[in-house]
Design a protein around this motif. Structure first.
Motif, PDB file in Angstrom:
ATOM      1  N   UNK A  91      55.671  -8.197 -53.262  1.00 26.96           N
ATOM      2  CA  UNK A  91      54.769  -8.438 -52.139  1.00 26.96           C
ATOM      3  C   UNK A  91      55.246  -7.643 -50.916  1.00 26.96           C
ATOM      4  N   UNK A  92      56.544  -7.693 -50.660  1.00 25.50           N
ATOM      5  CA  UNK A  92      57.102  -6.941 -49.531  1.00 25.50           C
ATOM      6  C   UNK A  92      56.813  -5.446 -49.690  1.00 25.50           C
TER       7      UNK A  92
ATOM      8  N   UNK B 202      58.274 -16.903 -48.729  1.00 28.26           N
ATOM      9  CA  UNK B 202      59.293 -17.955 -48.816  1.00 28.26           C
ATOM     10  C   UNK B 202      59.094 -18.871 -50.013  1.00 28.26           C
ATOM     11  N   UNK B 203      57.855 -19.053 -50.417  1.00 26.41           N
ATOM     12  CA  UNK B 203      57.597 -19.966 -51.519  1.00 26.41           C
ATOM     13  C   UNK B 203      57.404 -19.242 -52.859  1.00 26.41           C
ATOM     14  N   UNK B 204      57.675 -17.941 -52.869  1.00 25.34           N
ATOM     15  CA  UNK B 204      57.545 -17.179 -54.121  1.00 25.34           C
ATOM     16  C   UNK B 204      58.922 -17.005 -54.775  1.00 25.34           C
ATOM     17  N   UNK B 205      58.923 -16.692 -56.070  1.00 27.06           N
ATOM     18  CA  UNK B 205      60.178 -16.307 -56.705  1.00 27.06           C
ATOM     19  C   UNK B 205      60.581 -14.931 -56.166  1.00 27.06           C
ATOM     20  N   UNK B 206      61.852 -14.573 -56.288  1.00 34.82           N
ATOM     21  CA  UNK B 206      62.362 -13.363 -55.631  1.00 34.82           C
ATOM     22  C   UNK B 206      61.630 -12.089 -56.056  1.00 34.82           C
ATOM     23  N   UNK B 207      61.414 -11.919 -57.355  1.00 33.84           N
ATOM     24  CA  UNK B 207      60.770 -10.686 -57.823  1.00 33.84           C
ATOM     25  C   UNK B 207      59.362 -10.537 -57.254  1.00 33.84           C
TER      26      UNK B 207
END
Ligand code: HXC
Length: 260
Positions: free
Chosen positions: A228-229, A218-223
């Motif tokens: 990570x996902x 949630x606190x990361x940029x989208x890329x």
């Protein structure tokens, strides 16, 4: 173990923590926060608990906030210590491997709203009322309200709720994304149970990982979040649950996950 300010029991995989100070509308004093912290530390390592439910005792309140009778005479050092106690407990809720559900049975104000917002899912009785009344007491929210509520509903709504101190209904809370489900008070625990059982049917490692990826991402940029996902997704292929889940589907029967 017997606690003075809360009840805790485990049944059919569901742990239920009930804040139990109904005469003060379950207001959170430091002893209660300490007991919540202890219970959560137990829950963290208790593999019998698949889902944790947090609720308030009685029909009137979930939690009507931090205990004003304790806070009235506090100095800033004591205030910081109280806030720290709450932050530790609420952080533990967020980091628990289990999914947590707040069963909001009534007034959910101040520290109570902040407690609910630390849980993964909020289910509310139609009669529940939500609010951050702190500014009316001359303080700001101190158990994460300016941060978690803002992340849930956006800055504008968070500022409206916090600056007015006004109560909103469960339905309004749902419309802004601060509550996931609203049901009649009598149906509250049935609904919570139903959600818990749906969760418990699924691959335990996958459920745990989903919570982790959502929160950490949630606190990361989208890329970076997507990357990570991908890593976490790939890891699920190392589990027996993945083999079981997919094989059971192809063989057209229900999966029996072992959480490995
Ligand atoms: C201590 C509380 C309490 C609280 C209720 N009580 N809320 N005691 N702390 N937060 C007590 C009342 O004093 C009363 O005790 C009993 O519970 C019943 O409450 P009533 O007020 O008589 O009930 P009612 O008139 O129905 O009103 C319900 C209510 C009201 C609207 C929820 O109680 C209320 O406004 N409570 C305070 C809500 C609030 O401001 N919360 C935010 C706290 S600040 P007696 O002995 O008279 O029966 C906060 C900050 C967090 O949470 C961060 C800090 C670091």
């Amino acid at each position: 173990k017997n606690y003075e300010n809360l009840l805790f029991d485990v049944k059919d995989g569901i742990g239920t923590l009930t804040i139990n100070r109904p005469k003060s509308l379950n207001a959170l004093n430091s002893d209660t926060l300490r007991e919540i912290g202890e219970t959560l530390n137990e829950v963290k390592d208790n593999t019998d608990v698949k889902v944790l439910v947090i609720t308030g005792s009685g029909q009137k309140a979930f939690v009507a906030g931090a205990d004003i009778s304790q806070m009235v005479s506090m100095n800033p050092i004591e205030a910081a210590a109280l806030s720290e106690l709450a932050h530790k407990a609420f952080h533990t809720i967020q980091e628990l491997p289990q999914i947590t559900i707040a069963a909001v049975n009534g007034y959910c104000l101040g520290g109570g709203f902040e407690l609910a917002n630390s849980c993964d899912i909020r289910v509310a009785a139609a009669t529940a009322k939500f609010g951050q009344p702190e500014v009316g007491l001359g303080i700001v929210p101190g158990f994460g309200g300016t941060q978690r509520l803002t992340r849930l509903v956006g800055r504008g709504k968070a500022k409206e709720i916090i600056a007015t101190g006004a109560q909103i209904t469960a339905q309004e809370a749902k419309e802004i994304g601060a509550v996931e489900e609203v049901v009649e008070l009598d149906d509250l625990m049935t609904k919570v149970d139903e959600i818990a059982h749906k969760i418990m049917k699924n691959g335990p490692v996958a459920v745990r990982m989903a919570k982790y990826v959502i929160d950490k991402g949630a606190d990361l940029d989208l890329d970076t979040g997507i990357a990570f996902e991908t890593q976490m997704w790939a890891q699920t292929f190392a589990t027996e649950d993945q083999k079981e889940g997919m094989t059971a589907f192809l063989e057209k029967h229900g999966a029996k996950f072992n959480g490995k």
